[in-house]
Scaffold this motif. Structure first.
Motif, PDB file in Angstrom:
ATOM      1  N   PRO A   1       0.824  -1.210   0.000  1.00  0.00           N
ATOM      2  CA  PRO A   1       0.000   0.000   0.000  1.00  0.00           C
ATOM      3  C   PRO A   1       0.857   1.257   0.000  1.00  0.00           C
ATOM      4  N   GLN A   2       0.336   2.283  -0.625  1.00  0.00           N
ATOM      5  CA  GLN A   2       1.004   3.580  -0.693  1.00  0.00           C
ATOM      6  C   GLN A   2       0.057   4.656  -0.178  1.00  0.00           C
ATOM      7  N   ILE A   3       0.608   5.803   0.191  1.00  0.00           N
ATOM      8  CA  ILE A   3      -0.192   6.914   0.706  1.00  0.00           C
ATOM      9  C   ILE A   3      -1.292   7.306  -0.283  1.00  0.00           C
ATOM     10  N   ASN A   4      -0.970   7.319  -1.579  1.00  0.00           N
ATOM     11  CA  ASN A   4      -1.968   7.761  -2.564  1.00  0.00           C
ATOM     12  C   ASN A   4      -3.073   6.723  -2.798  1.00  0.00           C
ATOM     13  N   ASP A   5      -3.035   5.583  -2.114  1.00  0.00           N
ATOM     14  CA  ASP A   5      -4.123   4.601  -2.172  1.00  0.00           C
ATOM     15  C   ASP A   5      -5.231   4.931  -1.177  1.00  0.00           C
ATOM     16  N   TYR A   6      -5.029   5.951  -0.364  1.00  0.00           N
ATOM     17  CA  TYR A   6      -5.979   6.225   0.713  1.00  0.00           C
ATOM     18  C   TYR A   6      -7.418   6.346   0.216  1.00  0.00           C
ATOM     19  N   GLY A   7      -7.671   7.148  -0.784  1.00  0.00           N
ATOM     20  CA  GLY A   7      -9.043   7.386  -1.258  1.00  0.00           C
ATOM     21  C   GLY A   7      -9.762   6.100  -1.650  1.00  0.00           C
ATOM     22  N   PRO A   8      -9.218   5.340  -2.608  1.00  0.00           N
ATOM     23  CA  PRO A   8      -9.878   4.091  -2.985  1.00  0.00           C
ATOM     24  C   PRO A   8      -9.968   3.080  -1.834  1.00  0.00           C
ATOM     25  N   TRP A   9      -8.921   3.016  -0.999  1.00  0.00           N
ATOM     26  CA  TRP A   9      -8.920   2.093   0.141  1.00  0.00           C
ATOM     27  C   TRP A   9     -10.034   2.452   1.116  1.00  0.00           C
ATOM     28  N   ALA A  10     -10.109   3.722   1.516  1.00  0.00           N
ATOM     29  CA  ALA A  10     -11.119   4.152   2.488  1.00  0.00           C
ATOM     30  C   ALA A  10     -12.522   3.956   1.924  1.00  0.00           C
ATOM     31  N   GLU A  11     -12.711   4.240   0.664  1.00  0.00           N
ATOM     32  CA  GLU A  11     -14.031   4.070   0.045  1.00  0.00           C
ATOM     33  C   GLU A  11     -14.453   2.600   0.035  1.00  0.00           C
ATOM     34  N   LEU A  12     -13.536   1.717  -0.355  1.00  0.00           N
ATOM     35  CA  LEU A  12     -13.862   0.291  -0.413  1.00  0.00           C
ATOM     36  C   LEU A  12     -14.101  -0.281   0.990  1.00  0.00           C
ATOM     37  N   ARG A  13     -13.279   0.114   1.955  1.00  0.00           N
ATOM     38  CA  ARG A  13     -13.459  -0.366   3.321  1.00  0.00           C
ATOM     39  C   ARG A  13     -14.787   0.131   3.902  1.00  0.00           C
ATOM     40  N   ALA A  14     -15.121   1.389   3.660  1.00  0.00           N
ATOM     41  CA  ALA A  14     -16.387   1.930   4.162  1.00  0.00           C
ATOM     42  C   ALA A  14     -17.571   1.216   3.517  1.00  0.00           C
ATOM     43  N   GLN A  15     -17.494   1.017   2.227  1.00  0.00           N
ATOM     44  CA  GLN A  15     -18.564   0.337   1.485  1.00  0.00           C
ATOM     45  C   GLN A  15     -18.738  -1.103   1.968  1.00  0.00           C
ATOM     46  N   SER A  16     -17.667  -1.713   2.456  1.00  0.00           N
ATOM     47  CA  SER A  16     -17.664  -3.133   2.830  1.00  0.00           C
ATOM     48  C   SER A  16     -17.727  -3.362   4.331  1.00  0.00           C
ATOM     49  N   ARG A  17     -17.886  -2.308   5.103  1.00  0.00           N
ATOM     50  CA  ARG A  17     -17.790  -2.410   6.562  1.00  0.00           C
ATOM     51  C   ARG A  17     -18.710  -3.474   7.157  1.00  0.00           C
ATOM     52  N   ALA A  18     -19.988  -3.451   6.825  1.00  0.00           N
ATOM     53  CA  ALA A  18     -20.927  -4.420   7.404  1.00  0.00           C
ATOM     54  C   ALA A  18     -20.540  -5.848   7.031  1.00  0.00           C
ATOM     55  N   HIS A  19     -19.985  -6.016   5.851  1.00  0.00           N
ATOM     56  CA  HIS A  19     -19.531  -7.334   5.388  1.00  0.00           C
ATOM     57  C   HIS A  19     -18.294  -7.797   6.166  1.00  0.00           C
ATOM     58  N   LEU A  20     -17.390  -6.870   6.498  1.00  0.00           N
ATOM     59  CA  LEU A  20     -16.104  -7.225   7.108  1.00  0.00           C
ATOM     60  C   LEU A  20     -16.148  -7.334   8.636  1.00  0.00           C
ATOM     61  N   VAL A  21     -17.004  -6.549   9.285  1.00  0.00           N
ATOM     62  CA  VAL A  21     -17.019  -6.482  10.752  1.00  0.00           C
ATOM     63  C   VAL A  21     -17.111  -7.856  11.426  1.00  0.00           C
ATOM     64  N   PRO A  22     -17.935  -8.796  10.964  1.00  0.00           N
ATOM     65  CA  PRO A  22     -18.004 -10.088  11.670  1.00  0.00           C
ATOM     66  C   PRO A  22     -16.711 -10.902  11.632  1.00  0.00           C
ATOM     67  N   TRP A  23     -15.793 -10.564  10.732  1.00  0.00           N
ATOM     68  CA  TRP A  23     -14.603 -11.389  10.520  1.00  0.00           C
ATOM     69  C   TRP A  23     -13.298 -10.719  10.954  1.00  0.00           C
ATOM     70  N   GLU A  24     -13.368  -9.462  11.398  1.00  0.00           N
ATOM     71  CA  GLU A  24     -12.143  -8.707  11.698  1.00  0.00           C
ATOM     72  C   GLU A  24     -12.122  -8.227  13.145  1.00  0.00           C
ATOM     73  N   PRO A  25     -10.907  -7.890  13.638  1.00  0.00           N
ATOM     74  CA  PRO A  25     -10.837  -7.235  14.949  1.00  0.00           C
ATOM     75  C   PRO A  25     -11.657  -5.942  14.919  1.00  0.00           C
TER      76      PRO A  25
ATOM     77  N   GLN B   1      -8.231  -2.080 -10.549  1.00  0.00           N
ATOM     78  CA  GLN B   1      -9.102  -1.595  -9.488  1.00  0.00           C
ATOM     79  C   GLN B   1      -8.772  -2.284  -8.171  1.00  0.00           C
ATOM     80  N   LEU B   2      -8.658  -1.493  -7.104  1.00  0.00           N
ATOM     81  CA  LEU B   2      -8.430  -2.038  -5.767  1.00  0.00           C
ATOM     82  C   LEU B   2      -9.630  -2.885  -5.356  1.00  0.00           C
ATOM     83  N   ILE B   3      -9.350  -4.137  -4.929  1.00  0.00           N
ATOM     84  CA  ILE B   3     -10.441  -5.023  -4.531  1.00  0.00           C
ATOM     85  C   ILE B   3     -10.266  -5.590  -3.116  1.00  0.00           C
ATOM     86  N   GLY B   4      -9.077  -5.461  -2.521  1.00  0.00           N
ATOM     87  CA  GLY B   4      -8.878  -6.024  -1.187  1.00  0.00           C
ATOM     88  C   GLY B   4      -7.442  -5.900  -0.722  1.00  0.00           C
ATOM     89  N   GLY B   5      -7.096  -6.716   0.254  1.00  0.00           N
ATOM     90  CA  GLY B   5      -5.752  -6.685   0.806  1.00  0.00           C
ATOM     91  C   GLY B   5      -5.355  -8.028   1.394  1.00  0.00           C
TER      92      GLY B   5
END
Length: 186
Positions: free
Chosen positions: A12-36, A76-80
């Protein structure tokens, strides 16, 4: 950059912030049950900068390696993915973690990403063992690991604190010789 057939990986790089934050926010409800549990400021730019500095320090010290996953056709950023808790000496192992944005679930992208990362883990980093842990109810994630050649090794009771609660996890691993044999057969 690590190039796969349909996806590619890079730190990851600093300039990935926008797409990363957007994808994580969009996926939050999906990810919360599986992450810290997510810190309150998790999606802020300052938290992202701290995350990048942490990843860079871990890589410099050979303690962990983080990658973003991009879908190849559209870049396109899809995950990590992360290889964390790298242990050297007689162990030569690391723990695999991964997340996928909600719009990309069920399309084979994470299986492709894990398969793309394994040559780097075994050939470049010279690991002997890559481990992963999955909650028993996360059938899709267990399927990713099985398709990538991992073997289920057992149940770890109350293994990781996920979303604020200690959760049981199925433990999986792939050894360098498992991967080498699998590569020869394909």
């Amino acid at each position: 950059m690590i190039q796969g057939r349909s996806i590619w990986l890079r730190p990851p790089q600093i300039n990935d912030y926008g797409p990363w934050a957007e994808l994580r926010a969009q996926s939050r409800a999906h990810l919360v049950p599986w992450e810290p549990a997510w810190p309150r400021d998790d999606l802020t730019k300052s938290a992202y900068r701290r995350r990048i500095k942490h990843y860079q320090r871990e890589a410099r010290d050979d303690l962990g390696y983080a990658f973003l996953v991009f879908e190849g056709a559209r870049d396109q950023l899809i995950g990590g993915l992360t290889l964390s808790n790298v242990r050297r000496g007689v162990t030569q192992s690391a723990m695999l973690g991964y997340w996928l944005g909600l719009p990309f679930v069920g399309q084979g992208h994470m299986t492709a990403a894990v398969r793309t990362l394994l040559p780097h883990a075994f050939e470049t980093l010279r690991l002997h063992r890559v481990e992963a842990a999955v909650q028993p109810g996360n059938v899709r994630s267990a399927g990713v690991l099985r398709r990538a050649g991992f073997t289920e090794e057992g149940l770890a009771r109350r293994y990781l604190k996920i979303n604020g609660h200690w959760q049981d996890h199925l433990l999986f691993a792939i050894l360098a010789e498992d991967w080498m044999t699998r590569e020869v057969q394909q």
